[in-house]
Design a protein around this motif. Structure first.
Motif, short mmCIF file in Angstrom:
data_model
loop_
_atom_site.label_atom_id
_atom_site.label_comp_id
_atom_site.label_asym_id
_atom_site.label_seq_id
_atom_site.Cartn_x
_atom_site.Cartn_y
_atom_site.Cartn_z
N THR A 136 0.87 -1.17 0.00
CA THR A 136 0.00 0.00 0.00
C THR A 136 0.91 1.22 0.00
OG1 THR A 136 -1.67 -1.18 1.29
CG2 THR A 136 -1.84 1.21 1.22
N CYS A 137 0.66 2.13 -0.93
CA CYS A 137 1.50 3.32 -1.06
C CYS A 137 1.36 4.18 0.20
CB CYS A 137 1.08 4.11 -2.30
SG CYS A 137 2.10 5.60 -2.56
N ASP A 138 2.48 4.63 0.74
CA ASP A 138 2.48 5.46 1.93
C ASP A 138 2.02 6.89 1.66
OD1 ASP A 138 3.31 3.47 3.67
OD2 ASP A 138 5.43 3.86 3.32
N ARG A 139 1.97 7.31 0.40
CA ARG A 139 1.52 8.67 0.07
C ARG A 139 0.07 8.74 -0.38
NH1 ARG A 139 6.68 10.87 -3.31
NH2 ARG A 139 8.11 11.00 -1.55
N CYS A 140 -0.35 7.81 -1.25
CA CYS A 140 -1.70 7.91 -1.82
C CYS A 140 -2.62 6.78 -1.38
CB CYS A 140 -1.63 7.99 -3.34
SG CYS A 140 -1.10 6.46 -4.13
N ALA A 141 -2.12 5.83 -0.62
CA ALA A 141 -2.89 4.71 -0.07
C ALA A 141 -3.44 3.75 -1.13
CB ALA A 141 -4.03 5.21 0.82
N GLY A 188 0.68 11.90 -3.78
CA GLY A 188 -0.06 11.68 -2.54
C GLY A 188 -1.47 12.21 -2.55
N LEU A 189 -2.00 12.47 -1.37
CA LEU A 189 -3.37 12.95 -1.19
C LEU A 189 -3.35 14.39 -0.69
CD1 LEU A 189 -4.84 9.85 0.68
CD2 LEU A 189 -4.93 10.33 -1.76
N CYS A 190 -4.41 15.14 -1.04
CA CYS A 190 -4.56 16.50 -0.54
C CYS A 190 -4.81 16.42 0.98
CB CYS A 190 -5.73 17.20 -1.22
SG CYS A 190 -6.10 18.82 -0.50
N PRO A 191 -4.07 17.18 1.77
CA PRO A 191 -4.25 17.10 3.22
C PRO A 191 -5.59 17.68 3.69
CG PRO A 191 -2.59 18.74 2.66
CD PRO A 191 -2.96 18.04 1.39
N ARG A 192 -6.25 18.46 2.85
CA ARG A 192 -7.53 19.06 3.24
C ARG A 192 -8.71 18.21 2.82
NH1 ARG A 192 -7.81 25.15 1.78
NH2 ARG A 192 -8.06 25.73 3.96
N CYS A 193 -8.79 17.86 1.53
CA CYS A 193 -9.98 17.16 1.04
C CYS A 193 -9.75 15.67 0.78
CB CYS A 193 -10.51 17.83 -0.22
SG CYS A 193 -9.43 17.64 -1.65
N GLY A 194 -8.51 15.22 0.77
CA GLY A 194 -8.21 13.82 0.56
C GLY A 194 -8.20 13.37 -0.89
N ALA A 195 -8.27 14.31 -1.83
CA ALA A 195 -8.26 13.97 -3.26
C ALA A 195 -6.90 13.41 -3.66
CB ALA A 195 -8.59 15.19 -4.10
N ASP A 196 -6.91 12.45 -4.59
CA ASP A 196 -5.67 11.86 -5.10
C ASP A 196 -5.03 12.87 -6.06
OD1 ASP A 196 -3.61 10.38 -6.16
OD2 ASP A 196 -4.85 8.63 -6.62
N LEU A 197 -3.91 13.43 -5.68
CA LEU A 197 -3.25 14.46 -6.48
C LEU A 197 -2.56 13.89 -7.72
CD1 LEU A 197 -1.78 16.63 -3.58
CD2 LEU A 197 -3.87 17.02 -4.91
N ASN A 198 -2.45 12.56 -7.81
CA ASN A 198 -1.90 11.93 -9.01
C ASN A 198 -2.89 12.02 -10.17
OD1 ASN A 198 0.57 10.94 -7.83
ND2 ASN A 198 -0.70 9.48 -6.72
N LEU A 199 -4.18 12.15 -9.85
CA LEU A 199 -5.22 12.24 -10.89
C LEU A 199 -5.45 13.66 -11.36
CD1 LEU A 199 -7.79 9.79 -9.27
CD2 LEU A 199 -6.06 9.30 -11.01
N CYS A 205 -6.67 19.25 -6.86
CA CYS A 205 -7.95 19.23 -6.16
C CYS A 205 -8.62 20.60 -6.27
CB CYS A 205 -7.76 18.84 -4.69
SG CYS A 205 -6.83 20.04 -3.73
N SER A 206 -9.83 20.72 -5.79
CA SER A 206 -10.57 21.97 -5.90
C SER A 206 -10.44 22.85 -4.67
CB SER A 206 -12.06 21.66 -6.16
OG SER A 206 -12.54 20.87 -5.09
N CYS A 207 -9.55 22.48 -3.75
CA CYS A 207 -9.35 23.29 -2.55
C CYS A 207 -8.69 24.61 -2.91
CB CYS A 207 -8.44 22.57 -1.55
SG CYS A 207 -9.13 21.08 -0.85
N LYS A 208 -9.13 25.66 -2.23
CA LYS A 208 -8.50 26.96 -2.39
C LYS A 208 -7.20 26.93 -1.60
CE LYS A 208 -9.17 31.88 -2.01
NZ LYS A 208 -10.01 32.97 -1.55
N LYS A 209 -6.16 27.39 -2.22
CA LYS A 209 -4.86 27.37 -1.57
C LYS A 209 -4.88 28.27 -0.35
CE LYS A 209 -2.92 24.81 -4.67
NZ LYS A 209 -3.07 23.42 -4.47
#
Length: 166
Positions: free
Chosen positions: A65-70, A132-143, A146-150
């Motif tokens: 299991t990937c430690d960054r994106c699960a 990995g994943l966005c720390p706020r919304c959990g979106a997979d950043l490899n895809l 995300c739509s989170c405002k910086k």
């Protein structure tokens, strides 16, 4: 796999190959047991100028299991291990020498198991460039992003307000 090396012990130049499989499906790494397939081990004990050299290679496919994106993924794992075998230790400081049991037996499975466990990665990644994943919304950043405002650094908040006014 415990076997006798008596046939090569006193015969310089002689070698003895060995091969076996071992089960490490119960060994836990980071909360999971990745070695669900048998670990294939092959090696050789070689008498080189009255010095016994053991070389082995252990390989299997790990369920990781990937430690960054699960994400779950499979990865080939192979380790190599080399050591010297001796009937008795001449120098207590040399840790690379393994003592033969009862002067002629070696437990290759124990050596392979220890080497494989010590050779496991402490961090597993599905790829070196995994975002990995966005720390706020959990979106997979490899895809994609995300739509989170910086979030603005509080030290630069005043400058951000000036940019919003334009």
């Amino acid at each position: 796999m415990r076997f006798s090396v008596k046939s090569v012990l006193n015969t310089p130049g002689k070698s003895m190959p060995f091969r076996f499989t071992m089960d490490l499906s119960d060994v836990e790494f980071g909360g999971q047991c990745p070695a669900q397939e048998p670990v294939e081990v092959d090696g050789t004990v070689r008498n080189s100028a009255d010095v016994l050299e053991l070389s082995l290679r252990a390989r299997t496919t790990l369920d990781c299991t990937c430690d960054r994106c699960a994400k779950a993924f499979r990865r080939e794992k192979e380790i190599s291990y080399d050591c010297l075998l001796a009937e008795e230790k001449q120098n207590e400081d040399n840790e690379d020498i393994i003592l033969l049991e009862q002067g002629e037996f070696v437990d290759a499975e124990d050596l392979a198991r220890t080497a494989f466990i010590l050779g496991m990665d402490t961090k597993t990644l599905c790829s070196e460039d995994c975002k990995g994943l966005c720390p706020r919304c959990g979106a997979d950043l490899n895809l994609g992003p995300c739509s989170c405002k910086k979030e603005v650094d509080p030290r630069l908040a005043a400058l951000a307000k000036l940019l919003d006014q334009q």
